[in-house]
Design a protein around this motif. Structure first.
Motif, PDB file in Angstrom:
ATOM      1  N   ALA A   1      -4.410   1.455  -0.697  1.00 26.49           N
ATOM      2  CA  ALA A   1      -4.022   2.865  -0.774  1.00 26.49           C
ATOM      3  C   ALA A   1      -5.260   3.609  -1.241  1.00 26.49           C
ATOM      4  O   ALA A   1      -5.763   3.355  -2.339  1.00 26.49           O
TER       5      ALA A   1
ATOM      6  N   THR B   1      -2.924   4.947   3.636  1.00 27.98           N
ATOM      7  CA  THR B   1      -2.598   3.549   3.389  1.00 27.98           C
ATOM      8  C   THR B   1      -3.015   2.743   4.603  1.00 27.98           C
ATOM      9  O   THR B   1      -2.905   3.198   5.744  1.00 27.98           O
TER      10      THR B   1
ATOM     11  N   ALA C   1       0.849  -1.197   0.000  1.00 28.16           N
ATOM     12  CA  ALA C   1       0.000   0.000   0.000  1.00 28.16           C
ATOM     13  C   ALA C   1       0.887   1.250   0.000  1.00 28.16           C
ATOM     14  O   ALA C   1       0.622   2.214  -0.726  1.00 28.16           O
TER      15      ALA C   1
END
Ligand SMILES: *Cc1c(COP(=O)(O)O)cnc(C)c1O
Length: 299
Positions: A169, A155, A13
């Motif tokens: 994300a 994230t 992420a």
């Protein structure tokens, strides 16, 4: 927020977020503006790029060279940030509102406020790493929600899957058009099994549940505050750091012998119990931790 990229871990992420910040800056400010700033004592993952973003040298040892273009500054040092911006430009700043691995350090709200203002002025992408703090851990859906900063990218991972490998994300409108076809991807990202798990977790995170996490955190902190062998108590919700008189590693070991699993974070004992742990069990565990901390200490 307007778009999500699903991967398989927190590190992934963050990789996505860093790529987004770099591409945004490259297009907007030119290819020389690639520096990503992080904070000292942060933790952002174990890939070579997220290690570079991690502001703790001991994680870097023997893995050099790491991905270039990363600098870390002391939390609170807005002047250092301004110097970097003046020298090279800054593509993005990545930060945890409460540093987990770094020792349960709550980042000063006034600094976050200055950071938000500076980022807005210079169009710097703000990335809140909520891998550890997200999904209700602090008693808020995301920990930034209790601060003056509104990130461009969030994230998240750990709690999102409740044990299944998923990371995300989450980006705002400004970043949502940055990636073109093929810029980013993941073979297993967004797979239906992990997403079904994540949907179940998110469905549980309503106001009443978040309030229960905050309340459980208050109960635990009250048990620990001022207790023998405990020097300080930090954190929010069910993310708690104890500075103990005994070395943290010793406390963790002795707690484990009595059936309570804790973690260390630098010199702290770190508690991250499952958010749905019943209050009685939390109290029982806290009493064991408290007893372990008190044993063999002077007062
Ligand atoms: C655990 C953690 C990561 C890395 O997540 P992985 O899923 O282990 O890759 C990144 N940032 C923070 C703040 C973390 O606590």
């Amino acid at each position: 927020m307007s778009k999500v990229f699903f991967g398989n871990s927190g590190a992934e992420a963050n990789e996505c977020a860093i790529k987004l910040a770099r591409k945004y800056a490259a297009k907007k400010k030119g290819p020389d503006c690639f520096t990503v700033v992080s904070l000292k004592n942060s933790f952002h993952g174990r890939t070579l790029t997220t290690l570079a973003a991690t502001g703790q040298d001991h994680y870097h040892e023997l893995f050099n060279p790491l991905t270039p273009g990363f600098v870390s500054v002391e939390p609170g040092d807005i002047a250092a940030l301004k110097e970097i911006e003046a020298a090279s430009g800054i593509a993005g700043v990545i930060f945890e509102c409460i540093q987990g691995e770094g020792g349960v350090n709550v980042i000063d709200r006034a600094f976050l406020s200055e950071l938000a203002e500076f980022a807005a002025e210079k169009d710097i992408v703000l990335i809140a790493d909520e891998v550890q703090t997200g999904n209700g851990r602090t008693g808020r859906l995301y920990s930034y929600m209790g601060t003056p900063v509104t990130p461009d990218i969030i994230t998240t991972a750990k709690g999102l899957g409740g044990g299944l490998p998923i990371g995300a994300a989450i980006m705002n409108e400004k970043l949502s058009g940055v990636f073109g076809f093929g810029d980013h991807g993941s073979t297993f990202g967004g797979n239906p099994v992990c997403c079904a798990g994540a949907i179940t977790v998110i469905d549980r995170l309503d106001e009443a549940f978040l309030a229960s996490v905050a309340e459980k955190g208050r109960i635990l902190r009250k048990i620990f505050e001022g207790a023998d062998g405990i020097e300080s108590v930090r954190g929010e919700g069910l993310m708690i750091g104890l500075k103990t008189q005994k070395p943290a590693g010793e406390v963790v070991k002795q707690c484990l012998e009595r059936g309570v699993m804790c973690l260390t974070a630098k010199d702290k004992v770190r508690l991250l119990p499952p958010l749905n742990t019943p209050e009685e069990i939390l109290r029982e565990a806290a009493e064991i931790i408290k007893a372990v901390c008190a044993e063999g200490t002077a007062d």
